[in-house]
Design a protein around this motif. Structure first.
Motif, PDB file in Angstrom:
ATOM      1  N   ALA A  59       0.808  -1.217   0.000  1.00  0.00           N
ATOM      2  CA  ALA A  59       0.000   0.000   0.000  1.00  0.00           C
ATOM      3  C   ALA A  59       0.842   1.268   0.000  1.00  0.00           C
ATOM      4  O   ALA A  59       0.398   2.317  -0.475  1.00  0.00           O
ATOM      5  CB  ALA A  59      -0.941  -0.004   1.205  1.00  0.00           C
ATOM      6  N   GLY A  60       2.058   1.193   0.517  1.00  0.00           N
ATOM      7  CA  GLY A  60       2.929   2.361   0.577  1.00  0.00           C
ATOM      8  C   GLY A  60       3.852   2.513  -0.611  1.00  0.00           C
ATOM      9  O   GLY A  60       4.646   3.459  -0.664  1.00  0.00           O
ATOM     10  N   GLY A  61       3.809   1.605  -1.547  1.00  0.00           N
ATOM     11  CA  GLY A  61       4.712   1.629  -2.704  1.00  0.00           C
ATOM     12  C   GLY A  61       5.694   0.472  -2.647  1.00  0.00           C
ATOM     13  O   GLY A  61       5.330  -0.640  -2.235  1.00  0.00           O
ATOM     14  N   GLU A  62       6.935   0.693  -3.043  1.00  0.00           N
ATOM     15  CA  GLU A  62       7.928  -0.375  -3.042  1.00  0.00           C
ATOM     16  C   GLU A  62       8.288  -0.771  -1.612  1.00  0.00           C
ATOM     17  O   GLU A  62       8.486   0.077  -0.750  1.00  0.00           O
ATOM     18  CB  GLU A  62       9.185   0.055  -3.792  1.00  0.00           C
ATOM     19  CG  GLU A  62       8.977   0.223  -5.286  1.00  0.00           C
ATOM     20  CD  GLU A  62      10.280   0.469  -6.027  1.00  0.00           C
ATOM     21  OE1 GLU A  62      11.336   0.522  -5.350  1.00  0.00           O
ATOM     22  OE2 GLU A  62      10.246   0.604  -7.255  1.00  0.00           O
ATOM     23  N   LEU A  63       8.389  -2.080  -1.393  1.00  0.00           N
ATOM     24  CA  LEU A  63       8.775  -2.623  -0.089  1.00  0.00           C
ATOM     25  C   LEU A  63       9.857  -3.667  -0.314  1.00  0.00           C
ATOM     26  O   LEU A  63       9.653  -4.631  -1.055  1.00  0.00           O
ATOM     27  CB  LEU A  63       7.578  -3.254   0.621  1.00  0.00           C
ATOM     28  CG  LEU A  63       7.871  -3.985   1.937  1.00  0.00           C
ATOM     29  CD1 LEU A  63       8.362  -3.000   3.003  1.00  0.00           C
ATOM     30  CD2 LEU A  63       6.642  -4.742   2.432  1.00  0.00           C
ATOM     31  N   ARG A  64      11.007  -3.499   0.319  1.00  0.00           N
ATOM     32  CA  ARG A  64      12.118  -4.445   0.185  1.00  0.00           C
ATOM     33  C   ARG A  64      12.098  -5.422   1.351  1.00  0.00           C
ATOM     34  O   ARG A  64      12.094  -5.017   2.522  1.00  0.00           O
ATOM     35  CB  ARG A  64      13.446  -3.690   0.115  1.00  0.00           C
ATOM     36  CG  ARG A  64      13.590  -2.900  -1.171  1.00  0.00           C
ATOM     37  CD  ARG A  64      14.832  -2.034  -1.200  1.00  0.00           C
ATOM     38  NE  ARG A  64      14.969  -1.353  -2.486  1.00  0.00           N
ATOM     39  CZ  ARG A  64      14.339  -0.231  -2.803  1.00  0.00           C
ATOM     40  NH1 ARG A  64      13.556   0.355  -1.912  1.00  0.00           N
ATOM     41  NH2 ARG A  64      14.496   0.318  -3.999  1.00  0.00           N
ATOM     42  N   LEU A  65      12.090  -6.693   1.020  1.00  0.00           N
ATOM     43  CA  LEU A  65      12.091  -7.759   2.016  1.00  0.00           C
ATOM     44  C   LEU A  65      13.431  -8.478   1.967  1.00  0.00           C
ATOM     45  O   LEU A  65      13.879  -8.894   0.890  1.00  0.00           O
ATOM     46  CB  LEU A  65      10.952  -8.749   1.742  1.00  0.00           C
ATOM     47  CG  LEU A  65       9.533  -8.168   1.832  1.00  0.00           C
ATOM     48  CD1 LEU A  65       8.516  -9.203   1.377  1.00  0.00           C
ATOM     49  CD2 LEU A  65       9.221  -7.702   3.248  1.00  0.00           C
ATOM     50  N   THR A  66      14.051  -8.639   3.118  1.00  0.00           N
ATOM     51  CA  THR A  66      15.388  -9.222   3.192  1.00  0.00           C
ATOM     52  C   THR A  66      15.377 -10.485   4.040  1.00  0.00           C
ATOM     53  O   THR A  66      14.844 -10.488   5.153  1.00  0.00           O
ATOM     54  CB  THR A  66      16.387  -8.223   3.801  1.00  0.00           C
ATOM     55  OG1 THR A  66      16.404  -7.030   3.019  1.00  0.00           O
ATOM     56  CG2 THR A  66      17.793  -8.809   3.841  1.00  0.00           C
ATOM     57  N   VAL A  67      15.954 -11.552   3.517  1.00  0.00           N
ATOM     58  CA  VAL A  67      16.196 -12.761   4.304  1.00  0.00           C
ATOM     59  C   VAL A  67      17.536 -12.589   4.994  1.00  0.00           C
ATOM     60  O   VAL A  67      18.562 -12.428   4.313  1.00  0.00           O
ATOM     61  CB  VAL A  67      16.211 -14.018   3.408  1.00  0.00           C
ATOM     62  CG1 VAL A  67      16.604 -15.252   4.221  1.00  0.00           C
ATOM     63  CG2 VAL A  67      14.851 -14.230   2.758  1.00  0.00           C
ATOM     64  N   PRO A  68      17.582 -12.592   6.333  1.00  0.00           N
ATOM     65  CA  PRO A  68      18.865 -12.390   7.021  1.00  0.00           C
ATOM     66  C   PRO A  68      19.804 -13.563   6.775  1.00  0.00           C
ATOM     67  O   PRO A  68      19.370 -14.721   6.703  1.00  0.00           O
ATOM     68  CB  PRO A  68      18.464 -12.290   8.495  1.00  0.00           C
ATOM     69  CG  PRO A  68      17.147 -12.994   8.584  1.00  0.00           C
ATOM     70  CD  PRO A  68      16.465 -12.778   7.277  1.00  0.00           C
ATOM     71  N   VAL A  69      21.082 -13.263   6.647  1.00  0.00           N
ATOM     72  CA  VAL A  69      22.069 -14.311   6.357  1.00  0.00           C
ATOM     73  C   VAL A  69      23.228 -14.223   7.335  1.00  0.00           C
ATOM     74  O   VAL A  69      23.453 -13.199   7.979  1.00  0.00           O
ATOM     75  CB  VAL A  69      22.589 -14.199   4.904  1.00  0.00           C
ATOM     76  CG1 VAL A  69      21.471 -14.481   3.907  1.00  0.00           C
ATOM     77  CG2 VAL A  69      23.217 -12.828   4.642  1.00  0.00           C
ATOM     78  N   SER A  70      23.973 -15.335   7.426  1.00  0.00           N
ATOM     79  CA  SER A  70      25.132 -15.414   8.315  1.00  0.00           C
ATOM     80  C   SER A  70      26.318 -15.972   7.543  1.00  0.00           C
ATOM     81  O   SER A  70      26.170 -16.888   6.726  1.00  0.00           O
ATOM     82  CB  SER A  70      24.839 -16.328   9.511  1.00  0.00           C
ATOM     83  OG  SER A  70      23.755 -15.842  10.270  1.00  0.00           O
ATOM     84  N   ARG A  71      27.480 -15.431   7.821  1.00  0.00           N
ATOM     85  CA  ARG A  71      28.717 -15.977   7.251  1.00  0.00           C
ATOM     86  C   ARG A  71      29.263 -17.036   8.197  1.00  0.00           C
ATOM     87  O   ARG A  71      29.135 -16.915   9.422  1.00  0.00           O
ATOM     88  CB  ARG A  71      29.758 -14.874   7.070  1.00  0.00           C
ATOM     89  CG  ARG A  71      29.344 -13.757   6.155  1.00  0.00           C
ATOM     90  CD  ARG A  71      30.535 -12.862   5.851  1.00  0.00           C
ATOM     91  NE  ARG A  71      31.141 -12.320   7.056  1.00  0.00           N
ATOM     92  CZ  ARG A  71      30.863 -11.130   7.570  1.00  0.00           C
ATOM     93  NH1 ARG A  71      29.944 -10.368   6.986  1.00  0.00           N
ATOM     94  NH2 ARG A  71      31.470 -10.701   8.651  1.00  0.00           N
ATOM     95  N   PRO A  72      29.897 -18.082   7.646  1.00  0.00           N
ATOM     96  CA  PRO A  72      30.531 -19.085   8.516  1.00  0.00           C
ATOM     97  C   PRO A  72      31.581 -18.437   9.408  1.00  0.00           C
ATOM     98  O   PRO A  72      32.284 -17.516   8.983  1.00  0.00           O
ATOM     99  CB  PRO A  72      31.177 -20.063   7.518  1.00  0.00           C
ATOM    100  CG  PRO A  72      30.460 -19.834   6.240  1.00  0.00           C
ATOM    101  CD  PRO A  72      30.053 -18.396   6.217  1.00  0.00           C
ATOM    102  N   GLU A  73      31.710 -18.910  10.630  1.00  0.00           N
ATOM    103  CA  GLU A  73      32.691 -18.362  11.553  1.00  0.00           C
ATOM    104  C   GLU A  73      34.101 -18.530  10.987  1.00  0.00           C
ATOM    105  O   GLU A  73      34.490 -19.605  10.544  1.00  0.00           O
ATOM    106  CB  GLU A  73      32.600 -19.062  12.907  1.00  0.00           C
ATOM    107  CG  GLU A  73      33.482 -18.457  13.978  1.00  0.00           C
ATOM    108  CD  GLU A  73      33.257 -19.091  15.341  1.00  0.00           C
ATOM    109  OE1 GLU A  73      34.048 -18.794  16.251  1.00  0.00           O
ATOM    110  OE2 GLU A  73      32.302 -19.879  15.484  1.00  0.00           O
TER     111      GLU A  73
END
Length: 219
Positions: A59-73
């Protein structure tokens, strides 16, 4: 459905970056090629957000959805880090956030209820590589859209290809405008995820991808 219109020569191969629910432009380009490679061995670059981020319209226009990621230790100490080494994080219960956002954005579109159940299995907690999620999502999208491009994840040493790995597809317009639920409010939004096209047009979505208008990029 008849085979997609392939406008690149037989034997042509496109090498593409991994993209989660890639843009309409990304799939319009893929559909032009008889074969494509999604390069999951691409070097990790945190600035390359479209590997795990996609844009929808709410409803507000463009919406960016992000899947959080992790780098290997210790990943940077061990040598070259690729996107294939990066895993999905459970941070913020993102799977619930994304599904709620999709329903809010597209629940009133003609084809949301028809397709959403096919996407729900992708939105689950648990450790896995972000590229495995990308590959699973891509296979589902190609099946829905009838894209007959043969997609793999590895190049042979002698293979000739067109290299699109550094193209910012999130900044490329769709081949042409299509019907969008809130176009009367926001105008046509041309740089959205392929999900926007699927939920708005349903079975007519392939007609836009296979319209015969070649998508060109500076390589």
């Amino acid at each position: 459905m008849s085979s997609p219109l392939i406008v690149r020569p037989a034997g042509s191969v496109a090498v593409l970056p991994p993209q989660l629910f890639g843009s309409v432009a990304y799939y319009a380009l893929m559909a032009q090629y008889p074969a494509a490679v999604i390069d999951t061995s691409l070097r990790y670059d945190k600035r390359f957000k479209s590997v795990h981020r996609y844009t929808i319209a709410d409803a507000g226009g463009e919406l960016r959805l992000t899947v959080p990621v992790s780098r290997p230790e210790g990943a940077f100490l061990s040598g070259r880090l690729t996107w294939g080494d990066v895993t999905v994080s459970d941070h913020g219960r993102w799977w619930e956030v994304h599904l709620q956002a999709l329903e809010s954005a597209y629940g009133r579109t003609p084809f949301f209820e028809f397709y959403i159940d096919r996407f729900i299995p992708l939105f689950v907690p648990g450790s896995r590589s972000i590229c495995s999620m990308v590959i699973d999502a891509d296979a589902l999208i190609r099946d829905i859209l009838g894209i007959e491009t043969t997609v793999s994840q590895g190049l042979t040493p002698v293979q000739q290809f067109d290299d699109y790995r550094r193209v910012d597809f999130s900044a490329v317009d769709a081949p042409r405008p299509y019907w969008q639920l809130r176009a009367d409010r926001h105008g046509f939004l041309s740089r959205l995820s392929i999900l926007d096209l699927i939920f708005n047009l349903g079975p007519e979505a392939p007609l836009l991808l296979f319209c015969g208008e070649k998508t060109n990029f500076v390589l």
